[in-house]
Scaffold this motif. Structure first.
Motif, PDB file in Angstrom:
ATOM      1  N   SER A  63      54.095  61.287  52.503  1.00 21.97           N
ATOM      2  CA  SER A  63      54.057  62.744  52.605  1.00 21.97           C
ATOM      3  C   SER A  63      52.958  63.118  53.589  1.00 21.97           C
ATOM      4  O   SER A  63      52.082  62.306  53.903  1.00 21.97           O
ATOM      5  CB  SER A  63      53.796  63.380  51.239  1.00 21.97           C
ATOM      6  OG  SER A  63      52.539  62.973  50.742  1.00 21.97           O
ATOM      7  N   GLN A  64      53.046  64.344  54.044  1.00 21.57           N
ATOM      8  CA  GLN A  64      52.086  64.847  55.028  1.00 21.57           C
ATOM      9  C   GLN A  64      51.530  66.166  54.517  1.00 21.57           C
ATOM     10  O   GLN A  64      52.276  67.009  54.027  1.00 21.57           O
ATOM     11  CB  GLN A  64      52.814  65.065  56.349  1.00 21.57           C
ATOM     12  CG  GLN A  64      51.992  65.682  57.446  1.00 21.57           C
ATOM     13  CD  GLN A  64      52.880  66.087  58.611  1.00 21.57           C
ATOM     14  OE1 GLN A  64      53.614  67.058  58.497  1.00 21.57           O
ATOM     15  NE2 GLN A  64      52.830  65.338  59.683  1.00 21.57           N
ATOM     16  N   GLU A  65      50.225  66.336  54.637  1.00 19.33           N
ATOM     17  CA  GLU A  65      49.584  67.581  54.226  1.00 19.33           C
ATOM     18  C   GLU A  65      48.566  67.980  55.286  1.00 19.33           C
ATOM     19  O   GLU A  65      47.847  67.135  55.811  1.00 19.33           O
ATOM     20  CB  GLU A  65      48.879  67.393  52.882  1.00 19.33           C
ATOM     21  CG  GLU A  65      48.196  68.634  52.371  1.00 19.33           C
ATOM     22  CD  GLU A  65      47.467  68.375  51.072  1.00 19.33           C
ATOM     23  OE1 GLU A  65      46.545  69.165  50.771  1.00 19.33           O
ATOM     24  OE2 GLU A  65      47.783  67.406  50.366  1.00 19.33           O
ATOM     25  N   ARG A  66      48.529  69.259  55.584  1.00 20.83           N
ATOM     26  CA  ARG A  66      47.554  69.759  56.538  1.00 20.83           C
ATOM     27  C   ARG A  66      46.281  70.121  55.800  1.00 20.83           C
ATOM     28  O   ARG A  66      46.305  70.796  54.778  1.00 20.83           O
ATOM     29  CB  ARG A  66      48.095  70.975  57.295  1.00 20.83           C
ATOM     30  CG  ARG A  66      47.128  71.487  58.351  1.00 20.83           C
ATOM     31  CD  ARG A  66      47.772  72.441  59.313  1.00 20.83           C
ATOM     32  NE  ARG A  66      48.752  71.816  60.183  1.00 20.83           N
ATOM     33  CZ  ARG A  66      48.475  71.082  61.263  1.00 20.83           C
ATOM     34  NH1 ARG A  66      47.221  70.850  61.589  1.00 20.83           N
ATOM     35  NH2 ARG A  66      49.426  70.580  62.003  1.00 20.83           N
ATOM     36  N   ASP A  67      45.163  69.645  56.322  1.00 23.83           N
ATOM     37  CA  ASP A  67      43.846  69.972  55.778  1.00 23.83           C
ATOM     38  C   ASP A  67      43.015  70.504  56.939  1.00 23.83           C
ATOM     39  O   ASP A  67      42.392  69.733  57.671  1.00 23.83           O
ATOM     40  CB  ASP A  67      43.203  68.733  55.153  1.00 23.83           C
ATOM     41  CG  ASP A  67      41.853  69.023  54.521  1.00 23.83           C
ATOM     42  OD1 ASP A  67      41.542  70.210  54.285  1.00 23.83           O
ATOM     43  OD2 ASP A  67      41.107  68.060  54.275  1.00 23.83           O
ATOM     44  N   TYR A  73      48.153  61.814  55.683  1.00 23.99           N
ATOM     45  CA  TYR A  73      49.365  61.113  55.259  1.00 23.99           C
ATOM     46  C   TYR A  73      49.038  60.335  53.995  1.00 23.99           C
ATOM     47  O   TYR A  73      48.018  59.654  53.915  1.00 23.99           O
ATOM     48  CB  TYR A  73      49.859  60.170  56.358  1.00 23.99           C
ATOM     49  CG  TYR A  73      50.448  60.918  57.518  1.00 23.99           C
ATOM     50  CD1 TYR A  73      51.805  61.232  57.549  1.00 23.99           C
ATOM     51  CD2 TYR A  73      49.656  61.337  58.574  1.00 23.99           C
ATOM     52  CE1 TYR A  73      52.346  61.939  58.609  1.00 23.99           C
ATOM     53  CE2 TYR A  73      50.190  62.045  59.637  1.00 23.99           C
ATOM     54  CZ  TYR A  73      51.538  62.341  59.644  1.00 23.99           C
ATOM     55  OH  TYR A  73      52.072  63.037  60.689  1.00 23.99           O
TER      56      TYR A  73
END
Length: 108
Positions: A63-67, A73
């Motif tokens: 999964s990918q999340e923007r921080d 990832y």
């Protein structure tokens, strides 16, 4: 997990670089890694890494999340465990199996 999902996951892992990326992410655990950290760890160019991360994303293995300005990832450990369960569902002809989780694995 159905057969098509299992095939897509296995196909994503059939490339050596994708397998290396996935194993690095599993090693990092739930905190995940940035593409920069992955690139440095695996000594792979960012453009190559991006291509392989996309393949793993599409398969559902990561999964990918923007921080802020960074992308993180993470391995989808539940998906990985579903794949392993699918692969071993008919193990040992339905009898109790001697397979044990890997030593030190807290998510197995």
């Amino acid at each position: 997990m159905n057969e098509n999902t299992a095939v897509a996951s296995l196909a994503a892992l059939s490339q050596p670089m994708r397998l290396r990326v996935f194993r690095a992410l599993v090693g990092a655990g739930p905190q995940g890694m940035t593409p920069g950290a992955l690139s440095a760890t695996l000594d792979v160019p960012a453009s190559t890494l991006s291509f392989h991360l996309k393949g793993l994303l599409v398969s559902g293995l990561v999964s990918q999340e923007r921080d802020g300005r960074h992308l993180i990832y993470r391995p989808e450990l539940a998906h990985m465990n579903e794949l392993l369960s699918y692969l071993t569902a008919h193990c040992c002809q339905g009898q109790a199996c001697d397979l044990v989780p890997a030593a030190g694995c807290t998510t197995c």
